[in-house]
Write a protein that holds these residues in place. Structure first.
Motif, mmCIF file in Angstrom:
data_model
loop_
_atom_site.group_PDB
_atom_site.id
_atom_site.type_symbol
_atom_site.label_atom_id
_atom_site.label_comp_id
_atom_site.label_asym_id
_atom_site.label_seq_id
_atom_site.Cartn_x
_atom_site.Cartn_y
_atom_site.Cartn_z
ATOM 1 N N GLU A 1 -7.373 -0.077 -0.142
ATOM 2 C CA GLU A 1 -7.428 1.315 -0.586
ATOM 3 C C GLU A 1 -7.079 1.436 -2.069
ATOM 4 O O GLU A 1 -7.649 2.257 -2.794
ATOM 5 C CB GLU A 1 -6.490 2.176 0.261
ATOM 6 N N LEU A 2 -6.130 0.621 -2.521
ATOM 7 C CA LEU A 2 -5.758 0.638 -3.936
ATOM 8 C C LEU A 2 -6.940 0.236 -4.813
ATOM 9 O O LEU A 2 -7.270 0.920 -5.793
ATOM 10 C CB LEU A 2 -4.585 -0.318 -4.166
ATOM 11 N N VAL A 3 -7.588 -0.865 -4.469
ATOM 12 C CA VAL A 3 -8.739 -1.327 -5.247
ATOM 13 C C VAL A 3 -9.870 -0.307 -5.185
ATOM 14 O O VAL A 3 -10.548 -0.054 -6.195
ATOM 15 C CB VAL A 3 -9.220 -2.692 -4.723
ATOM 16 N N ALA A 4 -10.070 0.295 -4.011
ATOM 17 C CA ALA A 4 -11.132 1.291 -3.866
ATOM 18 C C ALA A 4 -10.894 2.481 -4.783
ATOM 19 O O ALA A 4 -11.833 2.979 -5.424
ATOM 20 C CB ALA A 4 -11.209 1.759 -2.414
ATOM 21 N N LEU A 5 -9.651 2.942 -4.859
ATOM 22 C CA LEU A 5 -9.332 4.085 -5.728
ATOM 23 C C LEU A 5 -9.553 3.728 -7.195
ATOM 24 O O LEU A 5 -10.168 4.494 -7.948
ATOM 25 C CB LEU A 5 -7.887 4.529 -5.489
ATOM 26 N N ILE A 6 -9.066 2.571 -7.616
ATOM 27 C CA ILE A 6 -9.239 2.158 -9.006
ATOM 28 C C ILE A 6 -10.725 2.025 -9.348
ATOM 29 O O ILE A 6 -11.180 2.481 -10.406
ATOM 30 C CB ILE A 6 -8.503 0.828 -9.264
ATOM 31 N N PHE A 7 -11.470 1.395 -8.447
ATOM 32 C CA PHE A 7 -12.899 1.199 -8.677
ATOM 33 C C PHE A 7 -13.630 2.539 -8.787
ATOM 34 O O PHE A 7 -14.451 2.735 -9.694
ATOM 35 C CB PHE A 7 -13.485 0.374 -7.540
ATOM 36 N N ALA A 8 -13.327 3.472 -7.870
ATOM 37 C CA ALA A 8 -14.016 4.764 -7.867
ATOM 38 C C ALA A 8 -13.709 5.553 -9.139
ATOM 39 O O ALA A 8 -14.610 6.129 -9.763
ATOM 40 C CB ALA A 8 -13.611 5.559 -6.631
ATOM 41 N N MET B 1 -15.791 -1.592 -0.058
ATOM 42 C CA MET B 1 -14.873 -2.057 0.982
ATOM 43 C C MET B 1 -15.586 -2.722 2.144
ATOM 44 O O MET B 1 -15.079 -3.687 2.721
ATOM 45 C CB MET B 1 -13.990 -0.904 1.459
ATOM 46 N N ILE B 2 -16.787 -2.238 2.524
ATOM 47 C CA ILE B 2 -17.460 -2.889 3.643
ATOM 48 C C ILE B 2 -18.048 -4.232 3.230
ATOM 49 O O ILE B 2 -18.366 -5.060 4.084
ATOM 50 C CB ILE B 2 -18.559 -2.002 4.265
ATOM 51 N N VAL B 3 -18.187 -4.456 1.937
ATOM 52 C CA VAL B 3 -18.638 -5.761 1.466
ATOM 53 C C VAL B 3 -17.488 -6.767 1.480
ATOM 54 O O VAL B 3 -17.667 -7.935 1.840
ATOM 55 C CB VAL B 3 -19.241 -5.658 0.050
ATOM 56 N N PHE B 4 -16.279 -6.312 1.141
ATOM 57 C CA PHE B 4 -15.169 -7.241 0.955
ATOM 58 C C PHE B 4 -14.004 -7.091 1.928
ATOM 59 O O PHE B 4 -13.259 -8.055 2.116
ATOM 60 C CB PHE B 4 -14.618 -7.103 -0.476
#
Length: 350
Positions: free
Chosen positions: A143-150, A297-300
């Motif tokens: 979730e942390l990486v997803a937020l930063i990426f978005a 996220m569904i990729v990794f």
């Protein structure tokens, strides 16, 4: 919602539902696999509907969201222990309280909505800094990486029109990175979050790699139909030994399900990207946040049994179909409509 994207999405959910019923009736499958897939299909449909009809411009919704964000952030800052916020450990419970991933998912979603509603770059930068810092403390790395990426993706798009955005994005990342050092520098190097820089030290990553290898072996053995419930046959018997990526869809719903799943995720991300680039609209921004981060996220990191992805699908479909009902229209009773019609007729005769 009559757009092709809506048709393919509903067809995918229906296909997975039919597949689940077929395996329930026509073949022996691992115990718990039908219930897990059935719950997934229901969750997809519910979240798709929520995304399609969600109105982020509703003032009441915004107030509730702000209060929720503040409450979650306060709980994390009060109860964080050594740069980790694990609710079930802190409150000594296993089932009655949300998991740290669930708590983080709720916080990240609230942060994305609030970020999409901010009108100025400075407001987004400050909110992004606090949101990323709090998400870091929650220790849910995906979730942390997803937020930063978005956030980074949206600000890069904005920077293509206003270069000031990149500067403020850098400031937000700097501020977000300072908070963990201020709170507990000693625990930082030993934290789960820092394992992102060296995944070989992560036992969780090693286990997930084993699950992905098992999933690929099942796909090779049955590439067209997959192996429904195959993840129950490896690792733990609780149904959590699936590949933590989109390969889990291939195992559970076959090649057709996998192609539709990936296709919808890519399509909603592209449509959201184009829609946001053209309009800089807050709803398109939220759609891009949700769909781009979900695709990552569904990729990794996330299996097909992570239903949250359907929320972004619903929002994207609703925006692209342009068939949303008018918002906040004043209610008029039938009697009022009759009276107004009589008045117009009287005026015309006069």
């Amino acid at each position: 919602m009559r757009s092709p994207l809506a048709v393919f999405t509903l067809a995918f959910i229906l296909y997975c539902g039919v597949s689940t019923v077929f395996h329930m009736i026509g073949s022996e499958v691992p115990e718990g696999s039908v219930a897990q897939s059935g719950a997934l299909v229901i969750s997809w449909f519910c979240l798709l509907s929520v995304g399609a009809f969600m109105d982020i411009n509703n003032p009441k919704f915004q107030k509730v969201l702000v209060m929720s964000w503040l409450a979650m952030a306060s709980v994390v800052l009060i109860y964080v222990q050594g740069l980790h916020f694990i609710p079930r450990e802190i409150f000594d419970t296993k089932k009655e309280f949300a998991s740290y991933q669930g708590f983080s998912r709720s916080f990240v979603f609230a942060s994305m909505v609030l970020l999409a509603l901010q009108k100025t770059t400075w407001q987004r930068a400050i909110l992004a800094a606090f949101s990323i810092a709090i998400a870091f403390l929650m220790a849910a790395r995906s979730e942390l990486v997803a937020l930063i990426f978005a956030v980074a993706l949206v600000e890069f798009i904005r920077a293509s029109r206003t270069p000031q955005g990149l500067t403020l994005l850098a400031i937000a990342c700097l501020l977000a990175g300072l908070l963990p050092f201020i709170l507990d520098y000693g625990a930082l190097t030993e934290s789960r979050q820092m394992q992102l820089l060296d995944l070989s030290k992560s036992s969780s990553w090693s286990t997930r790699t084993e699950y992905a290898t098992s999933a690929w072996e099942q796909i090779v053995a049955s590439p067209i139909s997959g192996q429904f419930g195959g993840h129950f046959l490896v690792g733990t018997p609780d149904g959590g030994s699936y590949a933590h990526n989109a390969l889990s869809c291939w195992v559970s719903f076959g090649l057709i399900g996998f192609v539709l799943y990936i296709g919808i995720a890519v399509a909603t991300t592209i449509v959201s990207l184009v829609g946001f680039f053209r309009s800089m609209d807050s709803e398109w921004q939220l759609s891009l946040y949700l769909n781009a981060s979900s695709l990552l996220m569904i990729v990794f990191a996330k299996p097909v049994f992570w239903p949250f992805i359907a929320l972004g699908w619903g929002l994207c479909i609703a925006k692209s179909s342009k068939r949303k009902a008018p918002r906040h229209a004043p209610f008029r009773s039938p009697l009022a409509n009759i009276a107004a019609t009589r008045a117009r007729l009287s005026d015309s005769h006069a």
